[in-house]
Design a protein around this motif. Structure first.
Motif, mmCIF file in Angstrom:
data_model
loop_
_atom_site.group_PDB
_atom_site.id
_atom_site.type_symbol
_atom_site.label_atom_id
_atom_site.label_comp_id
_atom_site.label_asym_id
_atom_site.label_seq_id
_atom_site.Cartn_x
_atom_site.Cartn_y
_atom_site.Cartn_z
ATOM 1 N N GLN A 1 0.731 -1.233 -0.067
ATOM 2 C CA GLN A 1 -0.156 0.036 0.020
ATOM 3 C C GLN A 1 0.869 1.136 0.086
ATOM 4 O O GLN A 1 0.425 2.552 0.513
ATOM 5 C CB GLN A 1 -0.939 0.006 1.341
ATOM 6 C CG GLN A 1 -1.998 -1.274 1.220
ATOM 7 C CD GLN A 1 -2.240 -1.841 2.362
ATOM 8 O OE1 GLN A 1 -1.170 -2.235 2.707
ATOM 9 N NE2 GLN A 1 -3.362 -2.474 2.642
ATOM 10 N N PHE A 2 1.844 1.250 -0.546
ATOM 11 C CA PHE A 2 2.910 2.488 -0.648
ATOM 12 C C PHE A 2 2.143 3.868 -1.435
ATOM 13 O O PHE A 2 2.189 4.932 -0.645
ATOM 14 C CB PHE A 2 4.181 2.226 -1.469
ATOM 15 C CG PHE A 2 5.366 3.110 -1.359
ATOM 16 C CD1 PHE A 2 6.153 2.998 -0.547
ATOM 17 C CD2 PHE A 2 5.270 4.087 -2.337
ATOM 18 C CE1 PHE A 2 7.288 4.080 -0.456
ATOM 19 C CE2 PHE A 2 6.366 5.338 -2.139
ATOM 20 C CZ PHE A 2 7.181 5.146 -1.210
ATOM 21 N N GLY A 3 1.543 3.488 -2.486
ATOM 22 C CA GLY A 3 0.915 4.494 -3.185
ATOM 23 C C GLY A 3 -0.325 4.991 -2.261
ATOM 24 O O GLY A 3 -0.661 6.168 -2.353
ATOM 25 N N CYS A 4 -1.227 4.046 -1.784
ATOM 26 C CA CYS A 4 -2.253 4.353 -1.225
ATOM 27 C C CYS A 4 -2.035 5.485 0.218
ATOM 28 O O CYS A 4 -2.483 6.372 0.386
ATOM 29 C CB CYS A 4 -2.774 3.176 -0.532
ATOM 30 S SG CYS A 4 -3.663 2.029 -1.490
ATOM 31 N N VAL B 1 9.427 -0.777 -4.559
ATOM 32 C CA VAL B 1 8.260 -0.063 -5.254
ATOM 33 C C VAL B 1 8.669 -0.089 -6.894
ATOM 34 O O VAL B 1 9.780 0.293 -7.113
ATOM 35 C CB VAL B 1 7.952 1.422 -4.742
ATOM 36 C CG1 VAL B 1 7.127 2.239 -5.291
ATOM 37 C CG2 VAL B 1 8.068 1.581 -3.129
ATOM 38 N N ALA B 2 7.878 -0.221 -7.492
ATOM 39 C CA ALA B 2 7.800 -0.254 -9.065
ATOM 40 C C ALA B 2 7.650 0.955 -9.550
ATOM 41 O O ALA B 2 6.430 1.463 -9.731
ATOM 42 C CB ALA B 2 6.841 -1.328 -9.450
ATOM 43 N N VAL B 3 8.798 1.530 -9.907
ATOM 44 C CA VAL B 3 8.804 2.826 -10.405
ATOM 45 C C VAL B 3 9.828 2.741 -11.674
ATOM 46 O O VAL B 3 11.001 2.060 -11.518
ATOM 47 C CB VAL B 3 9.360 3.999 -9.572
ATOM 48 C CG1 VAL B 3 8.031 4.306 -8.773
ATOM 49 C CG2 VAL B 3 10.376 3.715 -8.634
ATOM 50 N N THR C 1 -1.868 1.846 -9.434
ATOM 51 C CA THR C 1 -2.259 3.538 -9.219
ATOM 52 C C THR C 1 -3.689 3.758 -9.077
ATOM 53 O O THR C 1 -4.108 4.578 -8.240
ATOM 54 C CB THR C 1 -1.482 4.310 -10.286
ATOM 55 O OG1 THR C 1 -0.337 3.847 -10.659
ATOM 56 C CG2 THR C 1 -1.670 5.789 -9.783
ATOM 57 N N THR C 2 -4.471 2.903 -9.889
ATOM 58 C CA THR C 2 -5.894 3.143 -9.787
ATOM 59 C C THR C 2 -6.528 2.472 -8.554
ATOM 60 O O THR C 2 -7.374 3.205 -7.933
ATOM 61 C CB THR C 2 -6.716 2.507 -11.002
ATOM 62 O OG1 THR C 2 -6.120 3.084 -12.096
ATOM 63 C CG2 THR C 2 -8.040 2.714 -10.870
ATOM 64 N N GLN D 1 4.910 -0.550 -16.254
ATOM 65 C CA GLN D 1 5.311 -1.946 -16.202
ATOM 66 C C GLN D 1 5.176 -2.460 -17.662
ATOM 67 O O GLN D 1 5.773 -3.557 -17.949
ATOM 68 C CB GLN D 1 4.537 -2.884 -15.187
ATOM 69 C CG GLN D 1 4.884 -2.416 -13.842
ATOM 70 C CD GLN D 1 4.006 -3.317 -12.937
ATOM 71 O OE1 GLN D 1 3.036 -3.792 -12.944
ATOM 72 N NE2 GLN D 1 4.686 -3.632 -11.694
ATOM 73 N N HIS D 2 4.247 -2.156 -18.521
ATOM 74 C CA HIS D 2 3.973 -2.487 -19.897
ATOM 75 C C HIS D 2 3.707 -1.619 -20.955
ATOM 76 O O HIS D 2 3.604 -1.975 -22.150
ATOM 77 C CB HIS D 2 2.565 -3.244 -19.760
ATOM 78 C CG HIS D 2 2.414 -4.446 -18.611
ATOM 79 N ND1 HIS D 2 2.615 -5.531 -18.994
ATOM 80 C CD2 HIS D 2 2.000 -4.444 -17.456
ATOM 81 C CE1 HIS D 2 2.463 -6.388 -17.838
ATOM 82 N NE2 HIS D 2 2.110 -5.504 -16.742
#
Lengths: 277, 277
Positions: A79-82, A127-129, A258-259, A219-220
């Motif tokens: 929940q990093f982004g949250c 964290v995926a960045v 992110t959504t 990611q895509h």
């Protein structure tokens, strides 16, 4: 009564439970190495940092504390982004009426030390960045705590970091614009009816149809992110169709994270505005 | 790290999520008027009272606060019995090593004011309790706050109330005996493997097979309570068979709620003993 920190914790739990949320863990769906219980433990662990934000502690330190607490489970980054979205929202709600202006004020008042807390939070989880585009002049978040000397030297506030990241990250854009998408989505939740976990799923689907998801893009690539947005537009708020979409996303390892972050923010705002679960 | 109050909150969430738990709300099962989200909101609302217990506040007042916080959702009584078990366990864990002796000591030290807090907690939610047998000499819990003058006059401590209730209520028996079933069940969770929500379900099933459930006995009588125990014995820890049993219980409105309370206590003890979710 629940305080803003309580509502933020409940928002994390309701977001995780909202079903079906194609591509994400939900009440009925999970992955072998990323399970529903990791989100429960992540939310509970974040509670202390959320209460620090509520009590008026430094925003960056509160965020760091919430991420440090979140990571005490085996699922990794849940929940990093949250939390990045919820921390200023909690502070604004604790200080007075929660409005786009009040939360924008909280974000605008952040300091260089807040930015250091943000960078330090990357010490705790992967964290995926993606790599920063060459026109965004910021220390790489992959540096984590090692970025703080540069952050201080250049006098970058957390607002500066979010402002410069906003072209590529939907959470950062919420931060600097007063959370317009989150506030709008909260109205959708309040106007909806039926079980909470379905209302959350419909809020997620509406947000997914609005814009390409930042994490899917990272990611895509842009093409897949637009394809995901279009498929969500086709589904609308039909939960059976969304369940079918969920299977396709899982096969392709598509995770519109992110959504999900924006959904948690929207749930928090709805709870603060009187949503009775 | 999670504190004892955090672990109690997580125990409530994991208990609610454990699936299948025949006859109870779980991650995949709910009723029209008692839904999964009510348990999430109930758990979060109880957090403040659990933190009061952790910080050394009066035990009865902490329990009352947790129940008052729990009720801010539309499902009614979600976790009254769980909280009755968790509050002394949290206190014992906050004060030192959590053992049957330490929690029994916490319970034995309760006062008349703690008993008043316990009775006042019945003001907030409807709790399913049967009429007291004639040989149990206690004010009726249905009196709620109106019982407190009698409680004070007769000098009844919360320990006294639980001690006298123990012949008819499994939670009360745990209270006065140092939570033997909960500690034993926590070992089952720690020795098990697989996803947390399945480990919790197996712990529930083992407890259900041990003894007739107090709530089922209150609502359906001794014969049905024994029948439920026997059906759980037949199922063992086969989760597919348990799912089939769940359908039968729902049809007959059988809700082994006391076993769920003990499951939450067992999950808490397992978390305190190092269960890594």
């Amino acid at each position: 009564m629940r305080t803003p920190a309580d509502n933020a914790l409940l928002a994390l739990l309701l977001e995780a439970s909202g079903t079906p949320k194609p591509g994400n863990v939900d009440r009925h769906r999970e992955y072998e190495d990323l399970r529903f219980e990791h989100f429960l433990a992540g939310a509970v662990g974040a509670g202390s940092g959320l209460r620090t934000a509520e009590a008026g502690g430094e925003l960056g330190a509160a965020f760091e504390e919430s991420v440090e607490g979140m990571r005490h489970q085996r699922g990794g980054n849940t929940q990093f982004g949250c939390l990045l979205d919820l921390v200023p929202l909690v502070r604004a709600a604790a200080d007075g009426p929660l409005t786009p202006e009040s939360v924008r004020g909280v974000c605008a008042a952040t300091t260089v030390e807040d930015a250091c807390g943000f960078y330090r939070a990357f010490e705790y989880v992967d964290v995926a960045v993606g790599a920063l585009p060459s026109d965004i002049d910021l220390p790489d978040v992959g540096l984590a705590a090692d970025a703080t000397p540069t952050v201080r030297e250049r006098g970058l506030t957390l607002w500066d970091v979010m402002d410069r990241s906003s072209p590529i990250d939907a959470n950062a854009r919420e931060w600097v614009e007063g959370f317009p998408r989150s506030f709008a989505a909260s109205e959708g939740i309040l106007d909806d009816d039926g079980p909470a976990t379905e209302r959350v799923a419909r809020a997620f689907l509406r947000l997914l149809a609005e814009e390409p998801d930042s994490l899917v893009r990272t990611q895509h690539g842009e093409r897949v992110a637009r394809e995901v947005q279009e498929s969500a537009t086709d589904v609308g708020t039909d939960l059976d169709a969304a369940a079918a979409l969920a299977e396709k996303y899982v096969e392709r390892d598509i995770n519109p994270g992110t959504t999900a972050d924006l959904t948690a923010a929207a749930v928090f705002i709805a709870l603060e505005r009187g949503w009775e679960v």
